[in-house]
Design an enzyme around this catalytic site. Structure first.
Site, PDB file in Angstrom:
ATOM      1  N   HIS A  40     -22.852  82.038  18.253  1.00 28.30           N
ATOM      2  CA  HIS A  40     -22.100  81.985  16.993  1.00 28.30           C
ATOM      3  C   HIS A  40     -21.879  80.534  16.562  1.00 28.30           C
ATOM      4  CE1 HIS A  40     -20.441  85.973  18.625  1.00 28.30           C
ATOM      5  NE2 HIS A  40     -21.020  86.311  17.498  1.00 28.30           N
ATOM      6  N   GLN A  64     -20.244 100.467  11.693  1.00 28.28           N
ATOM      7  CA  GLN A  64     -21.606 100.205  12.174  1.00 28.28           C
ATOM      8  C   GLN A  64     -21.795 100.619  13.630  1.00 28.28           C
ATOM      9  OE1 GLN A  64     -21.087  95.850  11.486  1.00 28.28           O
ATOM     10  NE2 GLN A  64     -22.345  95.640  13.320  1.00 28.28           N
ATOM     11  N   ASP A 153     -30.539  89.108  16.097  1.00 30.22           N
ATOM     12  CA  ASP A 153     -30.536  90.466  15.533  1.00 30.22           C
ATOM     13  C   ASP A 153     -31.537  90.484  14.378  1.00 30.22           C
ATOM     14  OD1 ASP A 153     -28.126  91.766  17.001  1.00 30.22           O
ATOM     15  OD2 ASP A 153     -27.438  89.793  16.391  1.00 30.22           O
ATOM     16  N   GLN A 156     -31.588  93.264  11.753  1.00 28.93           N
ATOM     17  CA  GLN A 156     -30.403  93.132  10.897  1.00 28.93           C
ATOM     18  C   GLN A 156     -30.613  92.030   9.857  1.00 28.93           C
ATOM     19  OE1 GLN A 156     -26.131  93.131  12.314  1.00 28.93           O
ATOM     20  NE2 GLN A 156     -26.459  90.924  12.228  1.00 28.93           N
ATOM     21  N   SER A 188     -24.669  87.150  23.888  1.00 29.21           N
ATOM     22  CA  SER A 188     -24.191  88.307  23.142  1.00 29.21           C
ATOM     23  C   SER A 188     -22.758  88.577  23.575  1.00 29.21           C
ATOM     24  CB  SER A 188     -25.068  89.523  23.457  1.00 29.21           C
ATOM     25  OG  SER A 188     -24.423  90.704  23.034  1.00 29.21           O
TER      26      SER A 188
HETATM   27  P1  AMP Z   1     -22.012  89.595  16.203  1.00 31.47           P
HETATM   28  O1  AMP Z   1     -20.689  88.938  16.375  1.00 31.47           O
HETATM   29  O2  AMP Z   1     -22.651  90.002  17.492  1.00 31.47           O
HETATM   30  O3  AMP Z   1     -21.997  90.679  15.162  1.00 31.47           O
HETATM   31  O4  AMP Z   1     -22.971  88.468  15.647  1.00 31.47           O
HETATM   32  C1  AMP Z   1     -22.610  87.699  14.534  1.00 31.47           C
HETATM   33  C2  AMP Z   1     -23.793  86.845  14.172  1.00 31.47           C
HETATM   34  O5  AMP Z   1     -24.141  86.028  15.275  1.00 31.47           O
HETATM   35  C3  AMP Z   1     -25.046  87.659  13.809  1.00 31.47           C
HETATM   36  O6  AMP Z   1     -25.706  87.034  12.724  1.00 31.47           O
HETATM   37  C4  AMP Z   1     -25.863  87.567  15.074  1.00 31.47           C
HETATM   38  O7  AMP Z   1     -27.252  87.681  14.849  1.00 31.47           O
HETATM   39  C5  AMP Z   1     -25.510  86.169  15.546  1.00 31.47           C
HETATM   40  N1  AMP Z   1     -25.754  86.008  16.983  1.00 31.47           N
HETATM   41  C6  AMP Z   1     -25.335  86.810  17.984  1.00 31.47           C
HETATM   42  N2  AMP Z   1     -25.820  86.368  19.167  1.00 31.47           N
HETATM   43  C7  AMP Z   1     -26.563  85.271  18.894  1.00 31.47           C
HETATM   44  C8  AMP Z   1     -27.331  84.375  19.692  1.00 31.47           C
HETATM   45  N3  AMP Z   1     -27.435  84.520  21.011  1.00 31.47           N
HETATM   46  N4  AMP Z   1     -27.971  83.360  19.069  1.00 31.47           N
HETATM   47  C9  AMP Z   1     -27.884  83.208  17.718  1.00 31.47           C
HETATM   48  N5  AMP Z   1     -27.173  84.018  16.913  1.00 31.47           N
HETATM   49  C10 AMP Z   1     -26.528  85.036  17.489  1.00 31.47           C
END
Ligand code: AMP
Length: 286
Positions: A40, A64, A153, A156, A188
């Site tokens: 993030h 979701q 993602d 997405q 993640s």
């Molecule tokens: P989330 O909080 O998991 O819904 O992710 C929020 C944003 O962070 C989304 O755009 C994800 O694709 C991105 N994101 C999550 N994990 C990673 C990662 N390891 N590297 C880059 N972006 C990420």
């Protein structure tokens, strides 16, 4: 280190952005569900390189999640998240309550098309409709010039690009690279739920993706590439939902690979009760 401004409803988020834009300053939004990690924060860095001010949204979006237990067990660590945002120079955090996002009487859903019907869409009924709806709401509330999403993602990201284009939202969608732990596991929020044994087994995803890329580099086609990934992932995972070589623009499985087109290998698999997804771009042969 200054504390970010916390905005709790669409009207105050929009006002904050409009004030900056009125003085010709650009605003970038990074939508998240919290439990922030370095992935993030890398998106925050990308956001800052595109704008004068960065707003991070934190909202665990119920619509979701296709499984109630995944929603219930999703990590929620808002105090840590706010401290991380402060350390990282985030200007504002949009932190709406569920009632601000979905007040009583809420009755609208965005239904993305064919890209969303495959893979994640097939295995998580309603997932992309929930994602597209909440992202459009976040974009409308925060009214940014730019919004940043992770290539982690990938499907997405592709669905969001399509939706934003199709609905003429006029927001630039920028992608950030996947950030990994030093051993290759893609960061993640769900990794927090892996026990040490499952976490070790989950490294097979990254190894499988690297094997897929090596196989593509050796000139092999999708069947062999998927087999190379599965040879490593299948024995380690509790269940593999898909391993597929797809056209990166349409997410259709590609039976052959045409020189100059973009393809990715995508994976969803379960380890110790945790569902993980990951992907890697395959080399272009021309
Ligand atoms: P989330 O909080 O998991 O819904 O992710 C929020 C944003 O962070 C989304 O755009 C994800 O694709 C991105 N994101 C999550 N994990 C990673 C990662 N390891 N590297 C880059 N972006 C990420």
């Amino acid at each position: 280190m200054s504390t970010p401004l916390i905005l709790r409803d669409p009207a105050s988020a929009r006002r904050w952005t409009l004030e900056h834009q009125a003085s010709a300053r650009r605003v970038a939004l990074v939508p998240t569900m919290g439990a922030l990690h370095r992935g993030h924060l890398a998106l925050v860095d990308v956001a800052r390189s595109h704008a004068d001010h960065v707003i991070v949204s934190i909202f665990v979006n119920p619509t979701q999640f296709n499984r109630a237990e995944d929603f219930d067990s999703y990590p929620r660590v808002i105090d840590d998240d706010l401290a991380i945002c402060a350390e990282h120079g985030v200007d504002a955090v949009y932190l709406p309550a569920a009632e601000a996002m979905y007040p009583s009487g809420f009755d609208t859903r965005i239904e993305p098309g064919s890209i969303a019907s495959r893979w994640e869409g097939e295995h998580r009924a309603g997932h992309f409709s929930g994602v597209a709806t909440v992202v459009i709401k976040l974009l409308n509330a925060c009214a940014p010039d730019v919004a940043v999403f992770g290539a982690k993602d990938l499907q997405q990201l592709t669905v969001i690009r399509r939706t934003v284009t199709d609905l003429d939202l006029g927001v630039d969608i920028v992608a950030g690279d996947t950030i990994r732990e030093s051993d290759g596991l893609a960061m993640s929020s769900r990794n927090r739920r892996l026990d040490s044994v499952a976490r070790q087994r989950a490294l097979a995803i990254h190894r499988g993706l690297l094997a897929a890329v090596a196989c593509a580099n050796a000139g092999h086609g999708p069947d062999a590439i998927e087999r190379a990934a599965r040879d490593l992932i299948d024995p380690a995972a509790d269940d593999v939902e898909y391993v597929a070589v797809v056209d990166s623009a349409t997410f259709e499985r590609s039976p052959t690979m045409i020189d100059g087109c973009g393809y990715s290998v995508i994976v969803a698999a379960w380890f110790g009760g945790v569902r993980l997804i990951d992907n890697m771009a395959l080399p272009r042969s021309a």
